[in-house]
Scaffold this active site. Structure first.
Site, PDB file in Angstrom:
ATOM      1  CE1 TYR A   1       5.257  50.780  -9.688  1.00  0.00           C
ATOM      2  CE2 TYR A   1       5.541  52.990 -10.577  1.00  0.00           C
ATOM      3  CZ  TYR A   1       5.823  51.635 -10.623  1.00  0.00           C
ATOM      4  OH  TYR A   1       6.669  51.133 -11.586  1.00  0.00           O
TER       5      TYR A   1
ATOM      6  CB  SER B   1       9.359  54.092 -12.110  1.00  0.00           C
ATOM      7  OG  SER B   1       8.279  54.754 -12.720  1.00  0.00           O
TER       8      SER B   1
HETATM    9  P1  NDP Z   1       5.508  42.218 -14.507  1.00  0.00           P
HETATM   10  O1  NDP Z   1       4.241  42.168 -13.708  1.00  0.00           O
HETATM   11  O2  NDP Z   1       5.454  41.964 -15.976  1.00  0.00           O
HETATM   12  O3  NDP Z   1       6.565  41.183 -13.838  1.00  0.00           O
HETATM   13  C1  NDP Z   1       6.805  41.227 -12.451  1.00  0.00           C
HETATM   14  C2  NDP Z   1       7.811  40.144 -12.059  1.00  0.00           C
HETATM   15  O4  NDP Z   1       8.061  40.249 -10.646  1.00  0.00           O
HETATM   16  C3  NDP Z   1       7.324  38.735 -12.328  1.00  0.00           C
HETATM   17  O5  NDP Z   1       8.430  37.917 -12.667  1.00  0.00           O
HETATM   18  C4  NDP Z   1       6.765  38.307 -10.943  1.00  0.00           C
HETATM   19  O6  NDP Z   1       6.779  36.885 -10.820  1.00  0.00           O
HETATM   20  C5  NDP Z   1       7.769  38.993 -10.009  1.00  0.00           C
HETATM   21  N1  NDP Z   1       7.249  39.267  -8.674  1.00  0.00           N
HETATM   22  C6  NDP Z   1       6.196  40.068  -8.334  1.00  0.00           C
HETATM   23  N2  NDP Z   1       6.010  40.037  -6.993  1.00  0.00           N
HETATM   24  C7  NDP Z   1       6.975  39.233  -6.483  1.00  0.00           C
HETATM   25  C8  NDP Z   1       7.313  38.813  -5.163  1.00  0.00           C
HETATM   26  N3  NDP Z   1       6.624  39.205  -4.069  1.00  0.00           N
HETATM   27  N4  NDP Z   1       8.375  37.968  -4.990  1.00  0.00           N
HETATM   28  C9  NDP Z   1       9.082  37.555  -6.068  1.00  0.00           C
HETATM   29  N5  NDP Z   1       8.819  37.906  -7.335  1.00  0.00           N
HETATM   30  C10 NDP Z   1       7.771  38.747  -7.544  1.00  0.00           C
HETATM   31  O7  NDP Z   1       6.150  43.667 -14.211  1.00  0.00           O
HETATM   32  P2  NDP Z   1       7.066  44.629 -15.163  1.00  0.00           P
HETATM   33  O8  NDP Z   1       8.029  43.815 -15.933  1.00  0.00           O
HETATM   34  O9  NDP Z   1       6.214  45.591 -15.892  1.00  0.00           O
HETATM   35  O10 NDP Z   1       7.831  45.486 -14.047  1.00  0.00           O
HETATM   36  C11 NDP Z   1       9.125  45.109 -13.581  1.00  0.00           C
HETATM   37  C12 NDP Z   1       9.732  46.291 -12.841  1.00  0.00           C
HETATM   38  O11 NDP Z   1       9.831  47.410 -13.728  1.00  0.00           O
HETATM   39  C13 NDP Z   1       8.917  46.765 -11.645  1.00  0.00           C
HETATM   40  O12 NDP Z   1       9.799  47.144 -10.609  1.00  0.00           O
HETATM   41  C14 NDP Z   1       8.167  47.966 -12.177  1.00  0.00           C
HETATM   42  O13 NDP Z   1       7.810  48.868 -11.175  1.00  0.00           O
HETATM   43  C15 NDP Z   1       9.230  48.542 -13.106  1.00  0.00           C
HETATM   44  N6  NDP Z   1       8.708  49.450 -14.132  1.00  0.00           N
HETATM   45  C16 NDP Z   1       7.808  49.020 -15.079  1.00  0.00           C
HETATM   46  C17 NDP Z   1       7.368  49.901 -16.050  1.00  0.00           C
HETATM   47  C18 NDP Z   1       6.435  49.490 -17.142  1.00  0.00           C
HETATM   48  O14 NDP Z   1       6.098  50.368 -17.963  1.00  0.00           O
HETATM   49  N7  NDP Z   1       6.006  48.247 -17.191  1.00  0.00           N
HETATM   50  C19 NDP Z   1       7.841  51.293 -16.083  1.00  0.00           C
HETATM   51  C20 NDP Z   1       8.770  51.635 -15.048  1.00  0.00           C
HETATM   52  C21 NDP Z   1       9.184  50.721 -14.114  1.00  0.00           C
HETATM   53  P3  NDP Z   1       5.616  36.089  -9.946  1.00  0.00           P
HETATM   54  O15 NDP Z   1       4.301  36.659 -10.342  1.00  0.00           O
HETATM   55  O16 NDP Z   1       5.798  34.639 -10.248  1.00  0.00           O
HETATM   56  O17 NDP Z   1       5.958  36.401  -8.539  1.00  0.00           O
END
Ligand code: NDP
Length: 254
Positions: free
Chosen positions: A158, A145
């Protein structure tokens, strides 16, 4: 362009049932890879895998395990290997966000963030890399990030996880390069997803993002795909231990 061709490659993208991971899955499918779609919820992963297959005509398979649970990760990776062999590409994407001013930051939220955003990449990375090392090739892409490098109020924990991702990536490079594995991080700026829905809706914050980002806008998930395909393909075979910021220029300017 054959160096970017992913036909015949298998990818596991953690947290690809929605958000950024889902868009990354679509990108790798369109580049020819077959993709394991993953999340904690099996039904959401299955639904997403079917939708991605329909949209791209590519091959998908759904699996569900908690990336914070070492035994579940070992079992989950084993099941993937039984079906499709060790993935050629691992994208450590699953992640969460928790916001509270530092003085009041709940201990439980700190633990959840470390486990979901950092320990997960160590656990999934270790189990998948063992098979990659045996094979003598593999691509690991850890999702960082802009907070891998820059802080913001209320998200110190974070930022600690994403800074950790940058150094874990360098450590993976140090230990795994000799086995033919490249480990790099892809670090998005501010992207509109479920994780950031409240911020996108906040007019003041959206104005701040537009002003602070040289590109003048939120990132669109498709903006990440070119960099991911590069880091997943043989085009990046001599690129290792790097953090590639896809942030509209945010980390380049103050
Ligand atoms: P979302 O909340 O949209 O999606 C998160 C995903 O991770 C879901 O598929 C969820 O599925 C899964 N997940 C969460 N916890 C677990 C767990 N314990 N075990 C298995 N699966 C898990 O997040 P984003 O798409 O926004 O973020 C994705 C990545 O990108 C992250 O690492 C975030 O830090 C990074 N990021 C995001 C930014 C943004 O602007 N959105 C910017 C920079 C980085 P389920 O709930 O079914 O477990």
């Amino acid at each position: 362009m054959s160096a970017f061709d992913l036909r015949g490659r298998t990818a596991l993208i953690t947290g690809s049932s929605r958000g950024i991971g889902n868009a990354l899955a679509q990108g790798l499918l369109e580049a020819g890879a077959r993709v394991v779609v993953h999340g904690r919820s099996r039904s959401a992963a299955e639904r997403a895998a079917a939708e991605l297959g329909d949209k791209t005509g590519g091959t998908t398979w759904a699996t569900a395990f908690d990336v914070t649970n070492a035994a579940a990760v070992e079992q989950g990776v084993h099941e993937i290997e039984e079906v499709w062999g060790t993935p050629d590409i691992l994208v450590n994407n699953a992640g969460i966000q928790r916001r509270t001013p530092f003085l009041d930051f709940p201990d439980a939220d700190w633990d959840d963030l470390i486990a979901t955003n950092l320990t997960s990449a160590f656990l999934v990375g270790k189990h998948v890399a063992r098979g990659m090392a045996k094979r003598g090739s593999g691509k690991i892409i850890n999702i960082g990030s802009v907070q891998s490098r820059l802080a913001r109020p209320g998200i110190a924990a974070y930022g600690a996880t994403k800074g950790g991702i940058a150094m874990l990536t360098q450590g993976m490079c140090a230990d795994l390069a000799g086995f033919g594995i490249q480990a790099n991080a892809l670090a998005p700026g501010y992207f509109a997803t479920e994780l950031t829905a409240a911020l996108v809706a906040d007019e003041q914050f959206t104005q701040w993002v537009a002003g602070r980002t040289p590109a003048g806008r939120w990132g669109r998930v498709e903006d990440l795909v070119g960099a991911l395909v590069f880091l997943s393909s043989s085009a990046s075979d001599f690129v290792n231990g790097q953090v590639l910021y896809v942030d509209g220029g945010m980390t380049a300017v103050v």
